[in-house]
Design a protein around this motif. Structure first.
Motif, PDB file in Angstrom:
ATOM      1  N   ILE B 175     102.152  26.081 -30.594  1.00 30.75           N
ATOM      2  CA  ILE B 175     101.951  25.957 -32.027  1.00 30.75           C
ATOM      3  C   ILE B 175     100.711  26.717 -32.477  1.00 30.75           C
ATOM      4  O   ILE B 175     100.625  27.167 -33.615  1.00 30.75           O
ATOM      5  CB  ILE B 175     101.880  24.464 -32.459  1.00 30.75           C
ATOM      6  N   PRO B 193      99.532  23.021 -37.998  1.00 33.53           N
ATOM      7  CA  PRO B 193      99.672  24.008 -39.063  1.00 33.53           C
ATOM      8  C   PRO B 193      99.184  23.434 -40.390  1.00 33.53           C
ATOM      9  O   PRO B 193      99.037  22.221 -40.541  1.00 33.53           O
ATOM     10  CB  PRO B 193     101.174  24.277 -39.108  1.00 33.53           C
ATOM     11  N   SER B 351     106.321  20.898 -29.822  1.00 34.09           N
ATOM     12  CA  SER B 351     106.267  20.384 -31.192  1.00 34.09           C
ATOM     13  C   SER B 351     104.928  19.693 -31.386  1.00 34.09           C
ATOM     14  O   SER B 351     104.516  18.887 -30.555  1.00 34.09           O
ATOM     15  CB  SER B 351     107.401  19.376 -31.415  1.00 34.09           C
ATOM     16  N   CYS B 352     104.248  20.023 -32.472  1.00 28.26           N
ATOM     17  CA  CYS B 352     102.910  19.452 -32.628  1.00 28.26           C
ATOM     18  C   CYS B 352     102.973  17.998 -33.071  1.00 28.26           C
ATOM     19  O   CYS B 352     102.005  17.268 -32.955  1.00 28.26           O
ATOM     20  CB  CYS B 352     102.094  20.279 -33.610  1.00 28.26           C
ATOM     21  N   GLY B 353     104.111  17.583 -33.605  1.00 30.19           N
ATOM     22  CA  GLY B 353     104.235  16.173 -33.983  1.00 30.19           C
ATOM     23  C   GLY B 353     103.882  15.882 -35.425  1.00 30.19           C
ATOM     24  O   GLY B 353     103.933  14.733 -35.861  1.00 30.19           O
ATOM     25  N   TRP B 354     103.521  16.910 -36.160  1.00 33.32           N
ATOM     26  CA  TRP B 354     103.100  16.676 -37.549  1.00 33.32           C
ATOM     27  C   TRP B 354     104.263  16.180 -38.397  1.00 33.32           C
ATOM     28  O   TRP B 354     104.147  15.188 -39.113  1.00 33.32           O
ATOM     29  CB  TRP B 354     102.551  17.986 -38.105  1.00 33.32           C
ATOM     30  N   CYS B 355     105.387  16.876 -38.332  1.00 29.94           N
ATOM     31  CA  CYS B 355     106.439  16.547 -39.298  1.00 29.94           C
ATOM     32  C   CYS B 355     107.645  15.868 -38.632  1.00 29.94           C
ATOM     33  O   CYS B 355     107.926  16.071 -37.455  1.00 29.94           O
ATOM     34  CB  CYS B 355     106.855  17.771 -40.102  1.00 29.94           C
ATOM     35  N   CYS B 358     111.033  17.971 -36.851  1.00 31.38           N
ATOM     36  CA  CYS B 358     110.794  18.691 -35.604  1.00 31.38           C
ATOM     37  C   CYS B 358     110.365  17.717 -34.514  1.00 31.38           C
ATOM     38  O   CYS B 358     110.861  17.762 -33.391  1.00 31.38           O
ATOM     39  CB  CYS B 358     109.746  19.765 -35.849  1.00 31.38           C
ATOM     40  N   ARG B 359     109.472  16.794 -34.846  1.00 27.26           N
ATOM     41  CA  ARG B 359     108.972  15.845 -33.853  1.00 27.26           C
ATOM     42  C   ARG B 359     110.101  14.990 -33.298  1.00 27.26           C
ATOM     43  O   ARG B 359     110.299  14.893 -32.089  1.00 27.26           O
ATOM     44  CB  ARG B 359     107.908  14.953 -34.505  1.00 27.26           C
ATOM     45  N   SER B 396     111.568  21.537 -41.914  1.00 29.73           N
ATOM     46  CA  SER B 396     110.352  21.229 -41.155  1.00 29.73           C
ATOM     47  C   SER B 396     109.137  21.853 -41.840  1.00 29.73           C
ATOM     48  O   SER B 396     109.263  22.692 -42.722  1.00 29.73           O
ATOM     49  CB  SER B 396     110.486  21.730 -39.719  1.00 29.73           C
ATOM     50  N   PHE B 397     107.976  21.411 -41.407  1.00 26.92           N
ATOM     51  CA  PHE B 397     106.725  21.832 -42.047  1.00 26.92           C
ATOM     52  C   PHE B 397     106.389  23.278 -41.724  1.00 26.92           C
ATOM     53  O   PHE B 397     105.900  24.014 -42.556  1.00 26.92           O
ATOM     54  CB  PHE B 397     105.592  20.905 -41.588  1.00 26.92           C
ATOM     55  N   CYS B 398     106.633  23.667 -40.479  1.00 25.62           N
ATOM     56  CA  CYS B 398     106.368  25.065 -40.128  1.00 25.62           C
ATOM     57  C   CYS B 398     107.579  25.642 -39.429  1.00 25.62           C
ATOM     58  O   CYS B 398     108.575  24.956 -39.214  1.00 25.62           O
ATOM     59  CB  CYS B 398     105.104  25.199 -39.264  1.00 25.62           C
ATOM     60  N   LEU B 400     108.175  26.388 -36.416  1.00 25.82           N
ATOM     61  CA  LEU B 400     108.534  25.996 -35.057  1.00 25.82           C
ATOM     62  C   LEU B 400     109.826  25.190 -35.059  1.00 25.82           C
ATOM     63  O   LEU B 400     110.688  25.352 -34.198  1.00 25.82           O
ATOM     64  CB  LEU B 400     107.401  25.196 -34.402  1.00 25.82           C
ATOM     65  N   GLY B 401     109.946  24.333 -36.049  1.00 19.68           N
ATOM     66  CA  GLY B 401     111.171  23.543 -36.141  1.00 19.68           C
ATOM     67  C   GLY B 401     112.385  24.440 -36.357  1.00 19.68           C
ATOM     68  O   GLY B 401     113.420  24.284 -35.703  1.00 19.68           O
TER      69      GLY B 401
HETATM   70  S1  SF4 Z   1     107.788  21.979 -37.407  1.00 20.79           S
HETATM   71 FE1  SF4 Z   1     106.477  20.195 -37.818  1.00 20.79          FE
HETATM   72  S2  SF4 Z   1     106.200  19.072 -35.899  1.00 20.79           S
HETATM   73 FE2  SF4 Z   1     107.109  21.072 -35.453  1.00 20.79          FE
HETATM   74  S3  SF4 Z   1     105.345  22.282 -34.903  1.00 20.79           S
HETATM   75 FE3  SF4 Z   1     105.699  22.661 -37.085  1.00 20.79          FE
HETATM   76  S4  SF4 Z   1     104.502  21.119 -38.143  1.00 20.79           S
HETATM   77 FE4  SF4 Z   1     104.554  20.524 -35.986  1.00 20.79          FE
END
Ligand code: SF4
Ligand SMILES: Cc1cc2nc3c(=O)[nH]c(=O)nc-3n(C[C@H](O)[C@H](O)[C@H](O)COP(=O)(O)O)c2cc1C
Ligand code: SF4
Ligand code: SF4
Ligand code: FES
Lengths: 771, 438
Positions: B175, B193, B351-355, B358-359, B396-398, B400-401
């Motif tokens: 991430i 992010p 996954s960073c776990g923020w959103c 994705c988490r 998703s927030f960024c 990656l999802g």
């Molecule tokens: S999509 Fe969400 S949980 Fe996944 S890396 Fe981005 S901010 Fe983190």
């Protein structure tokens, strides 16, 4: 936010909204439901729950309405198959690893996740895999944590950071293993419990309320905090005559403080149903003898006869913890029943000089939040007026306000300050004089501040626009407060409004000052009377040690607990706590707010104003209240100008509090006060030794359950055993898991078996013992 | 390991074969820092103009036009401006930046300095993943050499342009390659992010205007100054300028870093001839992931005989993306369910776990892949997997999802025959441990 209006179309309907408005707020104002978890007004945006998705024309994806600022011509859809699918999907994701243990969850029935899923109804369970397990734990004795229920909305970490400035909790680990945790295991913080309050799910829970009742079994009574002068609104959860918990959840109460409370307001309610409450009236038939239980009839009769003997030599003292109704009734007792001018308040701080010299109005907490410049002289709002402290912090953090602190101690808030004038110990009065009389340059050397610092301060104020709020603590003398209140108006200009904010200690300090206008000083009353009627206890130790009380012929005390004051009492009458009484408190912004009875008075206790009225009636004076609190309030409102015309129905809605307007005095000649201040400055030594080191919030040690509304101030706690009766709430003392104090040298005080009376002696508190 | 240019003169790979190519001496013997000098005689606007004309698109994965990104930096902002090189290179299948930094660190420094000069910045950061610690040592040495030669630091080359270059390592999180998470990490926070807008160009590092560019993007800048934007562009196509590095891995005889002109024709020839053909002659090509793990996987019959052009438009037309140019060749021995399971585990782990989507979504998907691998697949799982991907993608927030969703969607849509037995309850048959690791 400007007041310029723009056009936004939501679901085909056109609305004129303020430019800069947030889309989610606008939709909700127009009654378009938008689900959300992470969005929380006035906290940093998070945009992580992804519940609030909407469709905005010309944008490629669904957008989180919590992050969108409305622009002119924006076309928004909040309801469609696509949006519903997305929102349901987020709900489904949140439930994937959620244990679905609502039946044993303390938040069941008031959980936002549960509510949202139930609202949807038919949620298909497609998740057939096994759930990740994380064990539940206590972060501190009063903050319980069940991580599996967490939806990682991070409201908790944001309030801890943004409201409290503590940053005591943070997310640990990554991805699906993310958990909310502490730094190093044990929650080292002020235990305000705000993280518990804002948590939408059953993840952070009130450790003192674990498994006590289901929330819906509690009666919710909206009332006012009995500790701080901020007048925070809260909801008392009671059942079967017991107070089980206190919350500020917005589903129950919507007061000036939102969901903010502090450790005292939220957790310090154990005293209400405490086993050591005085159960019956008590009479000490012989000086030096024992207090012996008796009936109300007998006690009132006894008191009446004794007071009749003393005639107008009866003095009356009211605690600033009591309701306006009770304090006002005590004053009437002095004037109308015993014909005495010897009535007063037990508080050592005299607010009359401040209120008699107001040159500008009082600020409200909302005005503090949106102020552009704040000058704090002395005081420790983070400990004593916690909500004010939070408003200051947010004004600086979120509103870009400039904070100037003048103090002899580098309190924690100085970290937020644009300017910190670090003055010599005990020289705040001198500073007030220098501030009021800029011509006198000799004072500066005594305060240990440079002329340039004063110049910078005046420049900063001079350049500021918008609201400028001056607040000062109890460490300023009454004279200094009078002078500052009177010069405040000088700073007003066309672009700048000036407001004042006093920082008194007690929940009803301001109301007591209003009710007891024309009072004598406490020492005058103690000297000039032969008999005393004391509502609450005295808080000034010297008054006791001076032996005043032991020399009185006859003392009646209305109290909840046996205290150092009741040791001198001939008659003790069991008084009701704030949770057992109807009445009003007036806060430090002049708001008159309701106190409501949540439970029946315990044992034989009665509200203070009823006790006083009963004695009066027995002595032949009927106050005409007919034992009705609204009638008592009407009487006081009609005899105090600032309260004129007020009735309980006007005070019904805690979200629209009524501010009494204290009269603004014109320019006054305050040479008497300035002369007194000048003499004080002359007597000060020339020194430049400063207090260094920022004290932790809190000074004394208390056991959570034995805290009463008298309890001066305190901080945290923490004993290994997470039972509320083992919680020590203290100041500078923090406890390790094994019960040993973290800061050795400060570790006098209470060991695990202490009772209220022991704590009172060891920690030197609770002289003043009642609401 | 093959490192060469095909179909063009080596530009990115011009110096990497030289002995001691990482030293200032060798770099300067090969015209190094000449283009910084030239740029410093140009006006900042002219430099940005050349970069715009070159149609250089970001090589980190998103392919955003670099010149346009630079022009978003508010010129009149009183704040510091920062140039940040994204050397996190964490996209599975991508290893080109590492070669550039290892063999040609001064090209990166020169590129950053030109960017700094053009954008009136005095501070550059190079952010690498934790695993690239050894590269940081090489970069640090190069920065010190450059400083000794008055190429970094105060009054560069006697001018009034001063600029510092700092290096920083993350702790090894995918991430932190996402530009805003990178900035959070660089500031010392958790690698989460941040919300966009504001975009980094306006409010990035320490809430100040910041340009984040990939290593390969920045090393292209001196070339553009040397050749002029238009000539550089013309190495490639009108919409995809210049040359591009491809990190080739998987079942080919000659994996490595290849430099191709944009628009190189065609992908089949590239795999079967340039890269030495299939690793085992008797195994046929099954698929290609052309742009790093996050892009749609391609089937062999979308490559063979299709004359796929290797540039932004060509790959979109072929149903995938250039991404980071992590070119993964897959032969018929690979079980796509198995390889996709492996990738899903990667996304879950990173996954960073923020959103929420994705988490929770990646965790759920891994559980489904585990279940079907164990022989407990159900026919409806294909629909479930696609639906979960749909619920992650675009929500998703960024990115990656989104990336996780694309990787899985591509596999399940394009290789249904691989999924079918599993969805009927077959257990994994993978006996090829290498297939699990790319
Ligand atoms: S999509 Fe969400 S949980 Fe996944 S890396 Fe981005 S901010 Fe983190
Ligand atoms: C999950 C994720 C990981 C990323 N990893 C990298 C990376 O390792 N290196 C990189 O240069 N860009 C990476 N990016 C792209 C960056 O966000 C950003 O677009 C890029 O650094 C911009 O530089 P460029 O315009 O030069 O490509 C990643 C993006 C995402 C969403
Ligand atoms: S109790 Fe208050 S200070 Fe402690 S972690 Fe919770 S919000 Fe922060
Ligand atoms: S503990 Fe509660 S408030 Fe904190 S992130 Fe979890 S659900 Fe949200
Ligand atoms: S409320 Fe908007 S993303 Fe959570």
């Amino acid at each position: 936010m400007s007041t310029e209006l723009i056009k936004v179309t939501i679901n085909g309907q056109e609305f004129a909204v303020e430019k800069g408005a947030r889309l989610i707020d606008v939709c909700r104002e127009q009654a378009f439901n938008i689900p959300s978890f992470c969005y929380y007004q006035d906290l940093a945006l998070q945009a992580s729950c992804r519940m609030c998705l909407v469709r905005i024309e010309k944008m490629p994806k669904l957008q989180t309405s919590c992050t969108i600022t409305c622009t002119d011509g924006m076309i928004v859809t909040t309801q469609s198959a696509e949006i519903e699918k997305a929102q349901r999907a987020m709900g489904e994701f949140l439930l994937a690893n959620h244990p679905l243990d609502c039946p044993v969850c303390d938040r069941g029935g008031e959980c936002e996740l549960q509510e949202m899923i139930f609202d949807w109804g038919d949620v298909e369970e497609r998740f057939v895999e096994s759930k990740n397990a994380t064990p539940e734990k206590f972060l501190s004795p009063i903050v319980a944590n069940d991580p599996q229920r967490c939806i990682l909305c991070k409201r908790c970490t944001r309030v801890c950071d943004e409201w409290m400035g503590e940053d005591a909790i943070e997310a640990g680990n990554r991805g699906v293993n993310t958990v909310i945790g502490t730094y190093g295991g044990w929650l080292d913080c002020s235990q305000c419990g705000n993280c518990i309050e804002v948590c939408p799910t059953g993840t952070l829970l009130d450790g003192t309320y674990r498994h006590e009742t289901r929330p819906w079994e509690l009666d919710q009574t909206i009332s006012t905090d009995t500790y701080s002068s901020d007048g925070m609104q809260l909801s008392i959860g009671s059942r079967g005559g017991r107070v089980h918990r206190i919350v500020a959840r917005d589903r129950y109460v919507d007061g000036l403080n939102g969901e903010f409370l502090d450790v005292k307001a939220r957790f310090g309610h154990g005293f209400v149903n405490h086993e050591e409450r005085i159960k019956t009236p008590l009479i000490r038939y012989k000086k030096g003898g024992k207090l012996i239980p008796t009936t109300w009839d007998e006690a009132i009769h006894f008191v009446t006869n004794k007071f009749k003997e003393s005639g107008n030599n009866v003095g009356v003292v009211a605690s600033p913890r009591l309701t306006n109704e009770s304090i006002f009734t005590l004053k009437r007792f002095a004037k109308e029943v015993v014909g005495s001018e010897n009535y007063t308040i037990s508080d050592v701080e005299d607010l009359a000089p401040f209120f008699n010299n107001l040159s500008v109005p009082l600020a409200t907490h909302k005005e503090i939040r949106h102020a552009k410049t704040i000058l704090l002289i002395g005081g420790e709002p983070e400990e004593e007026q916690t909500f004010t402290a939070k408003q200051i912090r947010q004004a600086v953090r979120n509103g870009g306000a400039k904070l100037i602190i003048v103090h002899d101690t580098p309190i924690r808030l100085t970290a937020q300050a644009s300017q910190f004038i670090h003055v010599n110990p005990k020289s705040l009065d001198a500073f007030a004089l220098a501030f009021a009389d800029k011509s006198d340059k000799t004072i500066l050397s005594k305060i240990g501040a440079a002329q340039s610092e004063i110049d910078d301060l005046l420049k900063l104020i001079g350049e500021s626009e918008g609201d400028f709020i001056i607040m000062f603590g109890r460490d300023l003398s009454a004279e200094a407060q009078a002078v500052l209140a009177n010069v405040a108006g000088n700073f007003a200009s066309e672009k700048r409004r000036v407001l004042l904010h006093p920082l008194p200690l007690y929940n009803n300090s301001v109301g007591a000052n209003d009710m007891m206008a024309g009072r004598k000083s406490l020492s005058d009353v103690l000297i000039n009377s032969t008999a005393l009627l004391i509502g609450g206890s005295l808080s000034k130790p010297s008054a006791l040690t001076d032996g005043f009380l032991s020399r009185k012929d006859f003392i009646v005390v209305q109290e909840m607990f046996e205290t150092a004051t009741t040791e001198f009492a001939d008659v003790v009458l069991p008084a009701a706590s704030f949770a057992e009484t109807d009445g009003t408190f007036t806060n430090n912004t002049g708001f008159v707010q309701r106190v409501r009875q949540a439970v029946e008075p315990v044992h034989q206790a009665k509200a203070d104003w009823i006790i006083t009225s009963m004695i009066a009636r027995e002595m032949g004076v009927d106050f005409g209240y007919n034992f009705s609190a609204p009638a008592a309030f009407r009487t006081l409102a009609d005899s105090i100008d600032a309260y004129a015309g007020l009735r309980y129905p006007h005070l019904k809605d805690e979200s629209k509090p009524v501010q009494v307007k204290h009269p603004i005095a014109g320019k006054k000649d305050l040479s008497k006060e300035t002369d007194a201040l000048r003499r004080g400055v002359e007597a000060m030594p020339e020194t430049n030794e400063k207090i260094i080191g920022t004290p932790k919030v809190g000074h004394k040690l208390h056991r959570l359950t034995t805290m009463t509304s008298k309890t001066a101030q305190f901080h945290l706690l923490a004993h290994g055993n997470p039972k509320p009766e083992n919680l020590l709430v203290s100041p500078l003392v923090q406890f390790n898991l094994d019960g040993t104090p973290r800061v050795e040298e400060k570790a006098e005080a209470a060991s695990a078996g202490d009772r209220i009376s022991d704590v009172k002696r060891t920690a030197g508190v609770t002289l003043d013992g009642k609401v | 390991m093959e490192i060469k240019a095909i179909g063009c003169e080596p530009l990115q790979l011009k110096r990497v074969h030289l002995e001691n190519s990482h030293t200032l001496k060798v770099y300067q013997e090969n015209d190094g820092y000449k283009w910084l000098k030239k740029a410093m005689e140009m006006s900042p606007d002219a430099i940005i103009g050349e970069v715009k004309a070159s149609v250089l698109r970001g090589r980190g994965g998103a392919g955003f036009p670099t010149g346009m990104k630079w022009s978003f930096v508010p010129k009149d902002s009183p704040k510091q401006k920062y140039i940040v090189c994204n050397a996190d290179e964490s996209e599975p299948g991508t290893f080109k930046d590492r070669y550039l930094m290892e063999r040609d660190p001064h090209a990166l420094i020169e590129g950053m300095l030109i960017a700094a000069f053009a954008l009136n910045s005095q501070t550059c950061y190079i952010y690498t993943r934790g695993e690239y610690k050894y590269l940081i040592d090489i970069m640090d040495e190069a920065v010190e050499e450059a400083r000794a030669a008055n190429l970094v630091g105060k009054n560069i080359l006697g001018s009034d342009f001063s600029c510092e270059v700092y290096t920083h390592t993350g702790a090894g999180a995918y991430i932190c390659g996402e530009e805003t998470a990178l900035l959070s990490s660089l500031e010392g926070y958790r690698g989460h992010p941040r919300m966009k807008p504001p975009f980094p160009a306006v409010e990035g590092l320490y809430a100040s205007p910041t340009v984040v560019n990939n290593v390969e993007t920045l090393t292209a800048v001196p070339q553009i100054i040397e050749m002029g934007g238009i000539s550089w562009r013309d190495l490639g196509t009108e919409k995809s300028g210049g040359t591009k590095l491809w990190s080739v891995s998987g079942h080919v005889k000659k994996p490595g870093v290849y430099e191709l002109p944009m628009g190189y024709a065609d992908m089949e020839r590239f795999i079967l001839e340039d890269c030495g053909g299939m690793l085992r002659d008797d195994k046929k090509l099954k698929g290609v992931i052309p742009g790093g793990s996050s892009v749609y996987i391609m089937r062999a019959n979308d490559v063979i005989g299709k004359k796929v052009l290797m540039d932004y438009e060509g790959l979109v037309a072929a149903g995938s993306l250039v991404g980071s140019g992590g070119f993964i060749v897959i032969d018929e021995t690979v079980d796509i369910v198995d390889s996709t399971k492996n990738l899903t585990e990667f996304y879950k782990h990173e996954s960073c776990g923020w959103c929420t989507p994705c988490r929770e979504g990646t965790d759920w998907l891994v559980k489904i892949f585990n279940r079907i691998a164990e022989g407990n697949g159900r026919p409806e799982d294909a629909q479930l997997i696609l639906d979960l991907c749909d619920n992650i993608e675009g929500k998703s927030f960024c990115a990656l999802g989104d990336a996780a969703a694309w990787a899985i969607q591509g596999a399940i849509k394009r290789f249904p025959e691989d999924f079918k037995p599993y969805l009927n309850g077959q257990k994994t048959t993978s006996t090829e441990p290498e297939a699990r690791k790319f």
